[in-house]
Design a protein around this motif. Structure first.
Motif, short mmCIF file in Angstrom:
data_model
loop_
_atom_site.label_atom_id
_atom_site.label_comp_id
_atom_site.label_asym_id
_atom_site.label_seq_id
_atom_site.Cartn_x
_atom_site.Cartn_y
_atom_site.Cartn_z
N LYS A 121 0.96 -1.25 0.17
CA LYS A 121 0.16 0.04 -0.18
C LYS A 121 1.05 1.29 -0.12
CE LYS A 121 -3.73 0.04 2.07
NZ LYS A 121 -5.07 -0.30 3.59
N ALA A 284 -6.87 5.63 -2.95
CA ALA A 284 -7.82 5.53 -1.13
C ALA A 284 -7.02 3.74 -0.95
CB ALA A 284 -9.04 5.50 -0.43
N ALA A 469 -3.95 8.57 3.59
CA ALA A 469 -5.10 8.12 4.88
C ALA A 469 -6.36 8.55 4.81
CB ALA A 469 -3.73 7.73 5.76
N GLY A 472 -9.19 7.62 2.64
CA GLY A 472 -9.79 6.10 2.88
C GLY A 472 -10.24 6.44 4.51
N HIS A 473 -10.46 7.21 5.52
CA HIS A 473 -10.67 7.52 6.57
C HIS A 473 -10.45 6.14 7.17
CE1 HIS A 473 -14.24 9.18 4.69
NE2 HIS A 473 -14.37 8.70 3.79
N GLU A 474 -8.81 6.49 7.55
CA GLU A 474 -8.49 5.58 7.79
C GLU A 474 -7.54 5.85 9.63
OE1 GLU A 474 -4.91 4.25 5.84
OE2 GLU A 474 -5.94 3.35 4.36
#
Length: 636
Positions: A121, A284, A469, A472-474
């Motif tokens: 990633k 994302a 991040a 991607g709502h990490e």
């Protein structure tokens, strides 16, 4: 694109033809390699046996291996197809000299190459640029006849079909030539359909374009690309003579633009107002593109200036998501020294007001002048600085009523969140941002009192991780990021010191702009709201962007210090113009829908960039700095 001419093949082909007529086998491996380059590239020329019975004509299909002999495992068969896009259009050498050309996504290299499996990633995702490798299973190859047919077209289709079939592939016939490419007329070729046309003349199987079709439909390149994507083609073979060559070349350029990053790379290379820069973009799932030029790379340490605000706000939002406080927590509920007297407007300041810059604190410039934000900032604690701002900074407005851009709000917000969590501001930045993303080159200067609004040092690589991040709502949940992306200028007045920022950049969310560029009829439009694009442009030209509607991000990585007060916003505006030129092409390369009808090509960047710079600058009366030849003409 690679094309082998008849003259290049004439001598070896004639020699082999002579061998065949005499019923002999040609033992010269070099000769076979020259005459049969496609087989030589796959190593199959060593398997060729030229045997001709008396009074029989040799069929070229006899030269091809009947079945795959390399024993590839089925899982290995997909290595030749990019896993990051539909229809990995790639280059393929034409097997004949009759005007057949193949094109698609990739470089013009004639060396076959494999596409690596999906990287981790954190690693950049590199689009496939290799030539189509027909030694892989399950390829979908399209074929179309543009212009008038030539002798042997059915044999070309036949040879392509038999070879692709040997590898469990599919030949997709585009019927009626260019009209079929535009309108999507197609069918998958089977043995039953092909059988009546084997070794036959004419073009009844495929159909063809008429010369007038080229004139009428030659510009419908978007439709051609849409057809290829819908059919999920891995390659497209086009048969056409000289009348179709211009269309073929333009199709090639268009496919590179639509399905690859060639147009983006060309624009960035040609954009002369920024000589030193890097650029990245992705989704994302990771970074999809990286570009570097001049003295700036993705690993160059850079000062962020105002682009520091958004990452700091993400860290504060992480503290909110963990439950230490809410966006509607009052400052007096955290700091014991903050007044709670309802008769005093400061008592109504909330974390939301502070992070949206509507708390009531004012500065005549975009910074803010108090000692704890100056050269001796590091001798203060974050709470002590917050209290000094509380005591000394101008407070002119009822909280929530007026937007004023300055450094006071975020400095107090960071201290407030850290106090609520029982940690220092530096610990807050590390716990909710730096450590989770492993940002090895990121820091805020200022010691125990870091300048959250402008003192971030980082690299393009680290900021890329932040953007990915966030998309991607990490780091923070979606419900929290939605609060950060609201329009906080709706129904709010703008302080006179900040009006030009709204005119130039758009409305404001939490430490990021709700992007809205000129030309526009007002400070913010419904179209800008629907686009839902957010950015945090910095004074030195850094330009990070998140397109929430499309789920993508991109960033212009640069650092150019303004040389005078007159050129104070020149680096920012130069990056804005590049964003306007580039964003639509980035969306296309990421296979995202785009309504930006940008028709810029590399050759027009030199002409379009000055006009965009002047248009953006004139919107806020910054025209004079951009009349300089430095911005209106490229360096030679």
């Amino acid at each position: 694109m690679s094309r082998s001419s008849a003259s290049e093949c004439a001598e070896p082909c004639n020699v082999i033809s002579s061998c065949l007529k005499q019923g002999r086998v040609c033992p010269d491996e070099d000769l076979l390699r020259k005459a049969l380059p496609a087989l030589a590239g796959s190593g199959h020329h060593k398997e060729v046996k030229l045997e001709v019975m008396p009074d029989q004509e040799l069929n070229v299909l006899q030269l091809l291996p009947e079945k795959p002999t390399r024993g590839l495992a089925r899982d290995d068969s997909w290595l030749g197809v990019s896993s990051h896009s539909e229809g990995n259009l790639a280059f393929h050498d034409s097997p004949s000299s009759s005007g057949v050309e193949a094109y698609g996504k990739g470089s013009s290299s004639t060396k076959a190459g494999l596409v690596s499996p999906k990287p981790p990633k954190d690693e950049p995702i590199t689009p496939s640029l290799g030539k189509l490798d027909l030694r892989r299973f399950h390829q979908r190859i399209g074929i179309a006849l543009i212009g008038r047919s030539g002798p042997g077209i059915n044999n070309v289709i036949m040879g392509l079909f038999d070879y692709v079939q040997a590898w469990s592939g599919t030949v997709v016939c585009i019927a009626m030539g260019l009209a079929g490419l535009v309108n999507g007329y197609s069918f998958e070729l089977t043995e039953e359909l092909l059988a009546p046309h084997r070794n036959q003349g004419g073009c009844d199987l495929l159909g063809q374009s008429q010369p007038e079709d080229i004139e009428k439909l030659g510009g419908e390149l978007h439709a051609c690309a849409s057809t290829c994507r819908r059919l999920k083609l891995d390659g497209l073979v086009v048969w056409g003579g000289s009348p179709a060559s211009n269309v073929i070349q333009r199709c090639l350029l268009f496919f590179l633009d639509v399905d690859g990053w060639e147009a983006v790379r060309a624009i960035l290379s040609a954009y002369f107002p920024i000589q030193d820069m890097a650029f990245s973009a992705g989704l994302a799932d990771g970074r999809h593109f990286t570009f570097e030029k001049g003295q700036t790379s993705m690993s160059t340490p850079l000062a962020m200036a105002s682009s520091s605000k958004f990452p700091a706000a993400i860290a504060i939002a992480g503290c909110v998501a963990e439950g230490h406080l809410t966006f509607d927590t009052f400052a007096h509920e955290v700091f014991p020294w903050w007044t709670s007297d309802p008769a005093v407007p400061k008592s109504r300041v909330t974390l939301r007001n502070l992070m949206s810059f509507t708390s009531g604190f004012y500065s005549p410039d975009t910074g803010g002048s108090v000692p704890c934000l100056g050269a001796n900032a590091s001798v203060y604690t974050a709470e002590a600085c917050a209290r000094e701002i509380y005591d000394l900074a101008p407070f002119l407005y009822e909280p929530g009523t007026t937007w004023a851009y300055n450094s006071f709000h975020l400095q107090v917000a960071g201290a407030m969140a850290a106090y609520a969590a029982g940690i220092s501001v530096q610990e807050l930045l590390h716990r909710y941002l730096i450590q989770p993303l492993k940002l090895n080159a990121t820091m805020w200067m200022g010691g125990g009192n870091p300048g959250l609004a402008g003192n971030m040092m980082t690299t393009g690589n680290d900021y890329d991780r932040i953007l990915r991040a966030y998309v991607g709502h990490e780091l923070i949940p979606e419900k929290v990021s939605k609060e950060m992306e609201r329009d906080y200028l709706d129904g709010v007045q703008v302080a006179n010191s900040s009006t030009f920022l709204v005119q130039l950049l758009g409305h404001y969310s939490m430490c990021n702009y709700f992007e809205c560029f000129p030309p526009k009829t007002s400070g913010f439009t419904d179209q800008c709201k629907r686009a839902n694009v957010h950015m945090d442009a910095g004074l030195f030209g850094y330009y990070p962007l998140v397109d929430r509607a499309k789920g993508m991000y991109m960033q212009i990585v640069t650092m150019k210090f303004p040389q005078s007060q007159a050129t104070y916003f020149a680096p920012t505006i130069a990056s804005m113009a590049l964003r306007l030129i580039t964003k639509g092409w980035v969306d296309k390369a990421l296979r995202l829908p785009t309504q930006e009808t940008n028709k810029l090509r590399t050759r027009t960047i030199m002409h379009e960039a000055p006009g965009l710079l002047l248009k953006l600058a004139s919107a806020c009366s910054f025209v004079k700095p951009f009349l300089s030849p430095k911005y209106l003409s490229p360096k030679v």
